[in-house]
Design an enzyme around this catalytic site. Structure first.
Site, PDB file in Angstrom:
ATOM      1  N   ASP B 118      22.731 -52.915-116.984  1.00  0.00           N
ATOM      2  CA  ASP B 118      20.754 -52.344-116.757  1.00  0.00           C
ATOM      3  C   ASP B 118      20.094 -52.525-117.734  1.00  0.00           C
ATOM      4  O   ASP B 118      20.264 -52.072-118.753  1.00  0.00           O
ATOM      5  CB  ASP B 118      20.483 -50.975-115.973  1.00  0.00           C
ATOM      6  N   TYR B 120      16.140 -53.872-119.526  1.00  0.00           N
ATOM      7  CA  TYR B 120      14.195 -53.348-119.355  1.00  0.00           C
ATOM      8  C   TYR B 120      13.612 -54.506-119.875  1.00  0.00           C
ATOM      9  O   TYR B 120      13.203 -54.369-121.612  1.00  0.00           O
ATOM     10  CB  TYR B 120      15.132 -52.583-120.807  1.00  0.00           C
ATOM     11  N   HIS B 125       6.264 -54.182-117.039  1.00  0.00           N
ATOM     12  CA  HIS B 125       6.664 -53.388-116.858  1.00  0.00           C
ATOM     13  C   HIS B 125       7.155 -52.294-118.268  1.00  0.00           C
ATOM     14  O   HIS B 125       6.415 -51.189-118.116  1.00  0.00           O
ATOM     15  CB  HIS B 125       8.441 -53.378-116.348  1.00  0.00           C
ATOM     16  N   ARG B 134       2.872 -44.145-124.705  1.00  0.00           N
ATOM     17  CA  ARG B 134       2.691 -44.584-126.535  1.00  0.00           C
ATOM     18  C   ARG B 134       0.988 -45.334-126.557  1.00  0.00           C
ATOM     19  O   ARG B 134       0.425 -45.377-127.734  1.00  0.00           O
ATOM     20  CB  ARG B 134       3.780 -45.392-127.384  1.00  0.00           C
ATOM     21  N   GLU B 191      13.409 -48.416-108.347  1.00  0.00           N
ATOM     22  CA  GLU B 191      13.507 -49.399-109.606  1.00  0.00           C
ATOM     23  C   GLU B 191      13.595 -50.858-108.870  1.00  0.00           C
ATOM     24  O   GLU B 191      14.821 -51.274-108.571  1.00  0.00           O
ATOM     25  CB  GLU B 191      14.067 -49.888-110.388  1.00  0.00           C
ATOM     26  N   GLU B 193      14.366 -54.501-108.786  1.00  0.00           N
ATOM     27  CA  GLU B 193      15.578 -55.634-109.770  1.00  0.00           C
ATOM     28  C   GLU B 193      15.881 -56.437-108.616  1.00  0.00           C
ATOM     29  O   GLU B 193      16.101 -55.949-108.324  1.00  0.00           O
ATOM     30  CB  GLU B 193      16.493 -54.526-110.356  1.00  0.00           C
ATOM     31  N   ASP B 223      16.685 -49.900-108.825  1.00  0.00           N
ATOM     32  CA  ASP B 223      17.508 -48.603-109.393  1.00  0.00           C
ATOM     33  C   ASP B 223      16.805 -47.945-109.588  1.00  0.00           C
ATOM     34  O   ASP B 223      15.958 -47.417-109.925  1.00  0.00           O
ATOM     35  CB  ASP B 223      17.102 -49.583-110.571  1.00  0.00           C
ATOM     36  N   ARG B 227      12.717 -39.248-112.853  1.00  0.00           N
ATOM     37  CA  ARG B 227      11.164 -40.316-113.289  1.00  0.00           C
ATOM     38  C   ARG B 227      11.744 -38.305-114.418  1.00  0.00           C
ATOM     39  O   ARG B 227      11.554 -38.685-115.940  1.00  0.00           O
ATOM     40  CB  ARG B 227      10.342 -40.165-113.367  1.00  0.00           C
ATOM     41  N   GLN B 230      15.357 -38.374-116.415  1.00  0.00           N
ATOM     42  CA  GLN B 230      14.800 -38.937-117.322  1.00  0.00           C
ATOM     43  C   GLN B 230      14.053 -38.756-118.913  1.00  0.00           C
ATOM     44  O   GLN B 230      14.606 -38.039-119.891  1.00  0.00           O
ATOM     45  CB  GLN B 230      14.429 -40.560-117.228  1.00  0.00           C
ATOM     46  N   TYR B 234      16.729 -38.483-122.417  1.00  0.00           N
ATOM     47  CA  TYR B 234      16.838 -39.312-122.604  1.00  0.00           C
ATOM     48  C   TYR B 234      16.454 -40.006-124.405  1.00  0.00           C
ATOM     49  O   TYR B 234      17.251 -41.188-125.006  1.00  0.00           O
ATOM     50  CB  TYR B 234      16.247 -40.713-122.067  1.00  0.00           C
ATOM     51  N   LYS B 243      20.172 -41.660-113.508  1.00  0.00           N
ATOM     52  CA  LYS B 243      19.978 -43.089-113.306  1.00  0.00           C
ATOM     53  C   LYS B 243      20.971 -43.143-112.680  1.00  0.00           C
ATOM     54  O   LYS B 243      21.447 -44.260-111.790  1.00  0.00           O
ATOM     55  CB  LYS B 243      19.925 -44.393-114.443  1.00  0.00           C
ATOM     56  N   THR B 247      22.678 -46.290-106.793  1.00  0.00           N
ATOM     57  CA  THR B 247      22.007 -47.641-106.918  1.00  0.00           C
ATOM     58  C   THR B 247      22.099 -48.782-105.772  1.00  0.00           C
ATOM     59  O   THR B 247      23.346 -49.073-106.041  1.00  0.00           O
ATOM     60  CB  THR B 247      22.221 -48.997-108.144  1.00  0.00           C
ATOM     61  N   THR B 339      13.589 -53.345-113.919  1.00  0.00           N
ATOM     62  CA  THR B 339      12.231 -53.474-113.020  1.00  0.00           C
ATOM     63  C   THR B 339      11.364 -54.658-113.740  1.00  0.00           C
ATOM     64  O   THR B 339      10.655 -55.454-114.536  1.00  0.00           O
ATOM     65  CB  THR B 339      11.229 -52.577-113.238  1.00  0.00           C
ATOM     66  N   GLU B 353       4.303 -46.725-112.023  1.00  0.00           N
ATOM     67  CA  GLU B 353       3.562 -47.559-112.572  1.00  0.00           C
ATOM     68  C   GLU B 353       2.303 -47.713-111.802  1.00  0.00           C
ATOM     69  O   GLU B 353       0.631 -47.730-112.045  1.00  0.00           O
ATOM     70  CB  GLU B 353       4.306 -48.915-112.967  1.00  0.00           C
TER      71      GLU B 353
END
Lengths: 413, 413
Positions: B118, B120, B125, B134, B191, B193, B223, B227, B230, B234, B243, B247, B339, B353
Site C-alpha cells: 500500500d 501513500y 491526502h 504536524r 480509505e 484507493e 483500505d 485509526r 494505528q 505505527y 491495516k 482490504t 488514499t 480527513e
C-alpha cells in the site's frame, strides 16, 4: 532428555547437529530431482521413499507446506514414525536405500513462504538502536513494552542459505545533503534473527496458547538491511525497500517438537503485559546463536555470539498479536523474531550495533575493519540448543555479498 | 475513441459500466461452479465456454492469475478475440449460450493476491493528514516529494466486494491515558484507493516504462483502517494491525488496455524527481471516483467525489520504486495507490480527513453524523473513466461494518 540413539552414521556424535532427537525437515536435490528430506547424522533421508504410513500426497511436492497444513496430529505421527525407522536397527535394511550423504546434496527452500512478517522484539537491540538515534533515556519507543512491534516484509525476498545477495541500489540522503541520490547502498548490514513458521492457519483472533500450537518449526534468519536506504525512507510508514533485497533462511526447519526440551520463559516485565499477551507457560527457547564473517579469500571469524532467550516476546506472543485485528494467518507464513542482541558488545546481532552506527569499526584478524558489509563478504549464521550429550542444531545459513549491478542504461545521469 | 458497439443487451447504453470498450475480467458463480468471466452489458460471458483460441489451461482455475502470468501478447490476443466475438453479430449464435445475466451471479475474488503493498502517494491526502498532526508548514515528510512512500500490507486481508467486515480489536491508548487497553476499535475508517495488479513478474530493478507494461489492470480498493490502533502502533515501523483487518477490492479487473484512452500525466513537480522515477509518457488515468455511505436501514449518500488523477505518483512509478532494491515482483501482486483526496472538503478519501480527525463530524441526511464508521454502515466505492458517449466502469465495491466479536474467554479481565 538425553541422546536418542540412531543406527545412522554420525547421528550419535555429541557435536552432530542432527541426532535422532532433532529430525529437521528440508528439501534436497541430488541430481535425481528435488525431494523432501529429513537430516539424520551425516545423511538426509528421502522421506517419500520410506514406509511413512501417511498420505503419499503429503510428500508429492518438494515443499513441506502440505505437511505443515495437515496439522499437529500428522506432525506427531510423522515424527514418531521417523524415530521408529531411524532409531530401531530392525528397519535398517528397508530405510538405508533412502539415505543420501549430506555432502552430496544441494539444499533448496524447505517451504513456500506465503507472507513474511518481521518483528522488533529483542530488547537489547531496540535499546541499542534507540540509544544511537535518540539517546539512552529515550531509547525504547513508548509502545515497545506493550506491543511486540512488527511490520510486514516481502515474502518474495526470502531465499535459502547459499543464495548470493546483490548489494541493492536505493535512494540515499547524506545527513548534510539537501536532496537524495539514487546509488548503491553504502551501509549494507545483516540482522541475526530466528524465523518461526506458521503450520496451521487461523481466521480471527487466537490466544497465545493457540498461536504456540500453530507454529510448525523454526529456522535461522538473516534480515539483510540497507541502513542508508532505511534512514531516508522509513518515516512515516516504516522500512520498505531497505528490507526487500533478500532475507536468508537456513535450509532445515527444526520442529517445535524437537525444541520442546529447551523451552524457557520470556523475561520479567517492567510493564505488565495486556492480558491477551500473557503466556500460559514457557514459549521461548534456549538456542545459542552465532554470526561469522569471512572477507573475500579470507579466514572466517565469529563476530557475535548471542541466544534466542534474549527475546522480550516469544514467537507465540508475536503471532497472537498478529491475529489481534482479525488478520488471517496461513500455512507458510514466516515470522522473523527481530534482531537478537545480548547485553555485551560481542553479542550484538547487527553491524549497525557492533560498529555503533559506523563510529567504532569492528577489527577483523589481518588488520581489516568493518563498519558495514563489503562486497565479497560471506556471512554465516549458526545455532543450536545444547542438550545433555547431544544438540539440536540448525546447520548453517550462509550468504555472500555481491557487488551492485552496474547502473541500468534507463537511469539517465 | 468512441463507443464500440456490441450485440449484447445493455452494452451500448451510455451509462453502462461494461460496454465493449471495457471487457473487465472477473470470477463468477451461478450455481454451476466458479468460472472466469468478462462483463458485457447486462451479462457476464463464461470465457472458458467460447472459442477463445487460446490455451484452455489458462481458463482451468477460477482465477485470472494464469492469464496474467501469460503476458502482454496473450492479454492482447484475448481482448482482440473477445471484441470480435462480442462485437460481431455473426458470432451471436455461438457465443450467446455462454452469457449469464449479471443479476443472477455472485462475484468472487478475481485473482489470488500474492503480496499486497500500500502506498501513500496522493498529495492532498498526505498534506491533510500531515497538517492534522504536524501543522500545514510541516505537513509533508521530507522524503515525500522524492519517494513514492509505501509499506507492505497483508495479502490475507484482501477480500472481494460484498464481504462483511468485522470491527477489529486492538491496542488503543487514549491521548490522556498512561497505558493502552485492548478493546474494539473506536475510530474505524475507510480509505478510497485504486489497486494496480502485477501481471508479468520481474526479478531485479525495472524502469518505469517496464513497470507500466507489467501492470495487467486496476480495481477499486478500500483500505479499511483502524485509526486508534494505528496511532499507538505505527512508530517506529509503520502501520501493522491497524491495516490488517480487511482490504476490499471491486470484483472486476479493468485492464490497462481498456483504460488506455484515459491516460494522463502525473502533475508538475515541486522537486525534480530522481531520473529512475521519471515517466516516459502519461501513465496515470482520469478516473472519476466516489464513496457512498448507507447507515443500517438508511438511505445511501455520496460522501466524497474525487479522481485518480489526484495522484502524485502513478502505479508505474510505484512499481518501479518497489523493484529498486532488487525486490522480485510476482504475478498477482497488488499495489494500493494510497488514499485519493482532492483539494476540497467534499473530495476527501477518508473519514479521518472528512471529519478532520473527528473534530468536524460529517452531517448525514436525517440528522445523523459520522466522525468514524458505525456498526451497520455500508460503504460503496464506484469509479468510471468517462469517454465520448460511453464509459469504462469499475462496477461497485461494497462492504458492511459488523460489530466487533465479543471478548474471547481467554482474554482475562
Amino acid at each position: 532428555m538425553s541422546l536418542m540413539t540412531s543406527w545412522v552414521a554420525g547421528a550419535n556424535a555429541p557435536d552432530c547437529d542432527f541426532p535422532l532427537n532433532n529430525l529437521p525437515y528440508g528439501v534436497f536435490e541430488d541430481g535425481k530431482g528435488a525431494r523432501m528430506g529429513v537430516a539424520i547424522g551425516d545423511y538426509v533421508l528421502d522421506v517419500g521413499a520410506v514406509d511413512h504410513r501417511l498420505d503419499p500426497a503429503l510428500f508429492a511436492a518438494p515443499s513441506w507446506n502440505a505437511v505443515m497444513a495437515a496439522g499437529p496430529e500428522v506432525w506427531a505421527a510423522l515424527r514418531a514414525r521417523l524415530i521408529e525407522l531411524l532409531g530401531d536397527e530392525a528397519h535398517r535394511a528397508a530405510v538405508e536405500p533412502g539415505l543420501v550423504p549430506l555432502a552430496e546434496v544441494a539444499l533448496l527452500m524447505p517451504f513456500a513462504v506465503t507472507e513474511y512478517t518481521d518483528f522488533y522484539a529483542a530488547k537489547n537491540h531496540a535499546f541499542n538502536v534507540g540509544s544511537m538515534f535518540r539517546g539512552p533515556e529515550n531509547a525504547l519507543p513508548p509502545n515497545w513494552l506493550s506491543i511486540p512491534i512488527g511490520y510486514n516484509g516481502r515474502a518474495s525476498s526470502v531465499v535459502v542459505s547459499g543464495a548470493e545477495v546483490r548489494r541493492p541500489w536505493g535512494q540515499l540522503k547524506a545527513p548534510d545533503a539537501e536532496l537524495p541520490e539514487f546509488a548503491p547502498c553504502r551501509r549494507f548490514d545483516l540482522e541475526l534473527e530466528m524465523g518461526a513458521i506458521v503450520g496451521t492457519p487461523s481466521d480471527g483472533m487466537v490466544s497465545v496458547a493457540q498461536a504456540d500450537e500453530m507454529i510448525f518449526g523454526y529456522v535461522l534468519l538473516n534480515d539483510w538491511s540497507a541502513r542508508d536506504i532505511q534512514a531516508w525512507e522509513y518515516q512515516p510508514l516504516g522500512p520498505f525497500q531497505s528490507k526487500a533485497t533478500a532475507t536468508t533462511i537456513s535450509p532445515w526447519i527444526v520442529t517445535a517438537a524437537a525444541l520442546a526440551p529447551f523451552r524457557i520463559s520470556t523475561p520479567e516485565r517492567e510493564r505488565e503485559l495486556l492480558p491477551y499477551l500473557s503466556e500460559p507457560g514457557p514459549m521461548l527457547y534456549d538456542i545459542a546463536l552465532e554470526v561469522a564473517l569471512a572477507p573475500e579469500g579470507g579466514e572466517e571469524v565469529v563476530i557475535s555470539r548471542t541466544n534466542y532467550s534474549e527475546m522480550y516476546y516469544s514467537a507465540a506472543q508475536q503471532l497472537c498479536h498478529h491475529t489481534s485485528s482479525g488478520c488471517a494467518m496461513r500455512t507458510g507464513d514466516l515470522l522473523g523474531s527481530g534482531t537478537i542482541s545480548g547485553t555485551t558488545p560481542d553479542s550484538r546481532g547487527s553491524l549497525l550495533e557492533m560498529s555503533w552506527g559506523g563510529k567504532e569499526p569492528l577489527a577483523l584478524p589481518g588488520g581489516e575493519t568493518r563498519s558495514f558489509l563489503e562486497d565479497g563478504d560471506t556471512l554465516t549464521l549458526r545455532g543450536a540448543a545444547q542438550g545433555d550429550g547431544y544438540r539440536i542444531g540448525f546447520g548453517e545459513s550462509t550468504g555472500k555479498v555481491l557487488p551492485a549491478v552496474p547502473q541500468p542504461d534507463w537511469i539517465k545521469d
